[in-house]
Design a protein around this motif. Structure first.
Motif, PDB file in Angstrom:
ATOM      1  N   GLY A 122      40.926  50.643  57.080  1.00 37.54           N
ATOM      2  CA  GLY A 122      40.228  49.477  56.339  1.00 37.54           C
ATOM      3  C   GLY A 122      41.110  48.236  56.324  1.00 37.54           C
ATOM      4  N   TYR A 123      40.050  47.075  56.427  1.00 32.21           N
ATOM      5  CA  TYR A 123      40.723  45.926  56.415  1.00 32.21           C
ATOM      6  C   TYR A 123      40.022  44.995  55.453  1.00 32.21           C
ATOM      7  CZ  TYR A 123      41.566  40.971  57.936  1.00 32.21           C
ATOM      8  OH  TYR A 123      41.929  39.546  58.043  1.00 32.21           O
ATOM      9  N   ASP A 124      40.489  44.050  54.945  1.00 29.19           N
ATOM     10  CA  ASP A 124      39.801  43.089  53.921  1.00 29.19           C
ATOM     11  C   ASP A 124      40.522  41.830  54.003  1.00 29.19           C
ATOM     12  OD1 ASP A 124      37.596  42.255  52.517  1.00 29.19           O
ATOM     13  OD2 ASP A 124      38.570  42.960  50.577  1.00 29.19           O
ATOM     14  N   ALA A 125      39.931  40.737  53.745  1.00 28.10           N
ATOM     15  CA  ALA A 125      40.397  39.351  53.217  1.00 28.10           C
ATOM     16  C   ALA A 125      39.529  38.969  52.262  1.00 28.10           C
ATOM     17  CB  ALA A 125      40.222  38.538  54.657  1.00 28.10           C
ATOM     18  N   HIS A 126      40.487  37.916  51.373  1.00 29.04           N
ATOM     19  CA  HIS A 126      39.776  37.140  50.189  1.00 29.04           C
ATOM     20  C   HIS A 126      40.459  35.803  50.285  1.00 29.04           C
ATOM     21  CE1 HIS A 126      37.150  39.992  48.076  1.00 29.04           C
ATOM     22  NE2 HIS A 126      37.655  40.781  48.752  1.00 29.04           N
ATOM     23  N   ARG A 127      39.654  34.698  50.172  1.00 30.97           N
ATOM     24  CA  ARG A 127      39.969  33.626  49.775  1.00 30.97           C
ATOM     25  C   ARG A 127      40.897  33.296  48.498  1.00 30.97           C
ATOM     26  NH1 ARG A 127      38.019  29.113  52.319  1.00 30.97           N
ATOM     27  NH2 ARG A 127      36.563  30.229  53.442  1.00 30.97           N
ATOM     28  N   LEU A 128      41.734  32.352  48.386  1.00 28.07           N
ATOM     29  CA  LEU A 128      42.455  31.982  47.136  1.00 28.07           C
ATOM     30  C   LEU A 128      41.945  31.007  46.770  1.00 28.07           C
ATOM     31  CD1 LEU A 128      46.189  32.742  48.095  1.00 28.07           C
ATOM     32  CD2 LEU A 128      45.339  33.595  46.147  1.00 28.07           C
ATOM     33  N   VAL A 129      41.847  30.838  45.426  1.00 26.02           N
ATOM     34  CA  VAL A 129      41.065  29.791  44.772  1.00 26.02           C
ATOM     35  C   VAL A 129      41.760  29.636  43.248  1.00 26.02           C
ATOM     36  CG1 VAL A 129      38.977  29.913  45.888  1.00 26.02           C
ATOM     37  CG2 VAL A 129      39.421  31.172  43.760  1.00 26.02           C
ATOM     38  N   THR A 130      41.777  28.314  42.717  1.00 27.99           N
ATOM     39  CA  THR A 130      42.477  28.179  41.253  1.00 27.99           C
ATOM     40  C   THR A 130      41.362  28.781  40.482  1.00 27.99           C
ATOM     41  OG1 THR A 130      41.415  25.875  41.515  1.00 27.99           O
ATOM     42  CG2 THR A 130      43.629  26.056  41.882  1.00 27.99           C
ATOM     43  N   GLY A 131      41.720  28.850  39.132  1.00 27.59           N
ATOM     44  CA  GLY A 131      40.959  29.340  38.085  1.00 27.59           C
ATOM     45  C   GLY A 131      40.511  30.653  38.044  1.00 27.59           C
ATOM     46  N   ARG A 132      40.991  31.676  38.887  1.00 25.64           N
ATOM     47  CA  ARG A 132      41.068  33.039  38.995  1.00 25.64           C
ATOM     48  C   ARG A 132      42.245  33.817  38.815  1.00 25.64           C
ATOM     49  NH1 ARG A 132      36.071  36.054  40.025  1.00 25.64           N
ATOM     50  NH2 ARG A 132      37.201  37.477  41.616  1.00 25.64           N
ATOM     51  N   LYS A 133      42.085  34.983  38.169  1.00 29.52           N
ATOM     52  CA  LYS A 133      43.244  35.846  37.930  1.00 29.52           C
ATOM     53  C   LYS A 133      43.614  36.571  39.504  1.00 29.52           C
ATOM     54  CE  LYS A 133      41.707  38.854  34.992  1.00 29.52           C
ATOM     55  NZ  LYS A 133      41.664  40.021  34.072  1.00 29.52           N
ATOM     56  N   LEU A 134      44.832  36.797  39.519  1.00 28.14           N
ATOM     57  CA  LEU A 134      45.162  37.190  40.915  1.00 28.14           C
ATOM     58  C   LEU A 134      45.539  38.828  40.396  1.00 28.14           C
ATOM     59  CD1 LEU A 134      46.275  37.352  43.688  1.00 28.14           C
ATOM     60  CD2 LEU A 134      48.609  36.704  42.952  1.00 28.14           C
ATOM     61  N   VAL A 135      44.581  39.835  40.877  1.00 25.93           N
ATOM     62  CA  VAL A 135      44.707  41.251  40.782  1.00 25.93           C
ATOM     63  C   VAL A 135      44.866  41.511  42.191  1.00 25.93           C
ATOM     64  CG1 VAL A 135      43.573  43.292  39.874  1.00 25.93           C
ATOM     65  CG2 VAL A 135      43.181  40.642  39.063  1.00 25.93           C
ATOM     66  N   LEU A 136      46.066  42.544  42.415  1.00 31.75           N
ATOM     67  CA  LEU A 136      46.573  43.021  43.504  1.00 31.75           C
ATOM     68  C   LEU A 136      47.075  44.512  42.973  1.00 31.75           C
ATOM     69  CD1 LEU A 136      48.571  40.310  45.180  1.00 31.75           C
ATOM     70  CD2 LEU A 136      46.465  41.255  45.932  1.00 31.75           C
ATOM     71  N   GLY A 137      46.020  45.517  43.791  1.00 28.27           N
ATOM     72  CA  GLY A 137      46.786  46.898  43.444  1.00 28.27           C
ATOM     73  C   GLY A 137      46.448  47.103  42.177  1.00 28.27           C
ATOM     74  N   GLY A 138      45.538  46.947  41.333  1.00 32.39           N
ATOM     75  CA  GLY A 138      45.150  47.069  40.061  1.00 32.39           C
ATOM     76  C   GLY A 138      45.940  46.562  39.233  1.00 32.39           C
ATOM     77  N   VAL A 139      46.995  45.418  39.419  1.00 33.39           N
ATOM     78  CA  VAL A 139      47.699  44.960  38.539  1.00 33.39           C
ATOM     79  C   VAL A 139      47.718  43.426  38.459  1.00 33.39           C
ATOM     80  CG1 VAL A 139      50.398  44.710  38.409  1.00 33.39           C
ATOM     81  CG2 VAL A 139      49.579  46.717  39.279  1.00 33.39           C
ATOM     82  N   VAL A 140      47.561  42.805  37.364  1.00 32.43           N
ATOM     83  CA  VAL A 140      47.514  41.365  37.356  1.00 32.43           C
ATOM     84  C   VAL A 140      48.819  40.773  37.455  1.00 32.43           C
ATOM     85  CG1 VAL A 140      46.713  39.399  35.678  1.00 32.43           C
ATOM     86  CG2 VAL A 140      45.562  41.532  35.451  1.00 32.43           C
ATOM     87  N   ILE A 141      48.878  39.748  38.327  1.00 32.82           N
ATOM     88  CA  ILE A 141      50.104  39.076  38.818  1.00 32.82           C
ATOM     89  C   ILE A 141      50.074  37.536  38.551  1.00 32.82           C
ATOM     90  CG2 ILE A 141      51.669  38.480  40.871  1.00 32.82           C
ATOM     91  CD1 ILE A 141      50.672  41.211  41.939  1.00 32.82           C
ATOM     92  N   PRO A 142      51.128  37.160  37.659  1.00 29.05           N
ATOM     93  CA  PRO A 142      51.147  35.668  37.158  1.00 29.05           C
ATOM     94  C   PRO A 142      50.929  34.837  38.463  1.00 29.05           C
ATOM     95  CG  PRO A 142      52.851  36.922  35.959  1.00 29.05           C
ATOM     96  CD  PRO A 142      52.409  37.800  37.151  1.00 29.05           C
ATOM     97  N   SER A 143      50.064  33.927  38.605  1.00 29.71           N
ATOM     98  CA  SER A 143      49.880  33.101  39.754  1.00 29.71           C
ATOM     99  C   SER A 143      49.120  31.970  39.649  1.00 29.71           C
ATOM    100  CB  SER A 143      49.296  34.111  40.940  1.00 29.71           C
ATOM    101  OG  SER A 143      48.628  33.312  41.986  1.00 29.71           O
TER     102      SER A 143
END
Ligand SMILES: [Zn+2]
Length: 158
Positions: A7-28
């Motif tokens: 599997g491969y995926d990519a997403h754009r980083l933007v302001t005003g969104r929560k950062l969620v990685l591996g099901g965990v919310v990370i301060p960003s």
């Protein structure tokens, strides 16, 4: 005999969104853009699992056009994939994923990610590998425009 999937995926980083990685919310300051929570790591893992089972991809099962998945936790996708694999008689032998992101450091969150993934899929943590690397400043992950993730998964017949 087992099966493997990628599997491969990519997403754009933007302001005003929560950062969620591996099901965990990370301060960003920025988060990943997406119809769901944009969890690039879980999307790559879901696609690896679906691919190993010979199924269609995550976009087929959880389309952007479906309001059910708007803002949804991608852990729900893994739970749905778990049910699909179960119906088809597959169990997860192991999965391994790599996040490609310049920042933030996810080391402190790795164990929480493995726990969240293990819960969603109903598998032991020893079957789950999660790693992260920077892109050494090169390309879209290096410039902080987005994040990418790759995953492989191996299935065995139940
Ligand atoms: Zn995605």
């Amino acid at each position: 005999m087992g099966r493997v999937g990628i599997g491969y995926d990519a997403h754009r980083l933007v302001t005003g969104r929560k950062l969620v990685l591996g099901g965990v919310v990370i301060p960003s300051e920025k988060g990943l853009l997406g119809h769901s929570d944009g969890d690039v790591l879980l999307h790559a893992i879901a696609d690896a699992l679906l691919g190993a089972a010979g199924e269609r991809d995550i976009g087929h099962f959880f389309p952007n056009s479906d309001p059910r998945w708007e803002g949804a936790s991608s852990l729900i996708f893994l739970e749905e994939v778990r049910e699909l694999l179960k119906r088809a008689g597959w169990v997860v032998e192991n999965l391994d994923a790599s996040l490609i992101a310049e920042a933030p450091k996810i080391g402190p969150y790795l164990e929480a990610m493995r726990a969240a993934i293990g819960r969603a899929l109903g598998i032991e943590l020893t079957r789950i590998g999660i790693k992260a690397t920077t892109n050494e400043g090169m390309g879209f992950p290096g410039r902080g425009e987005g994040m990418a993730a790759m995953a492989v998964a191996s299935l065995e017949k139940a």
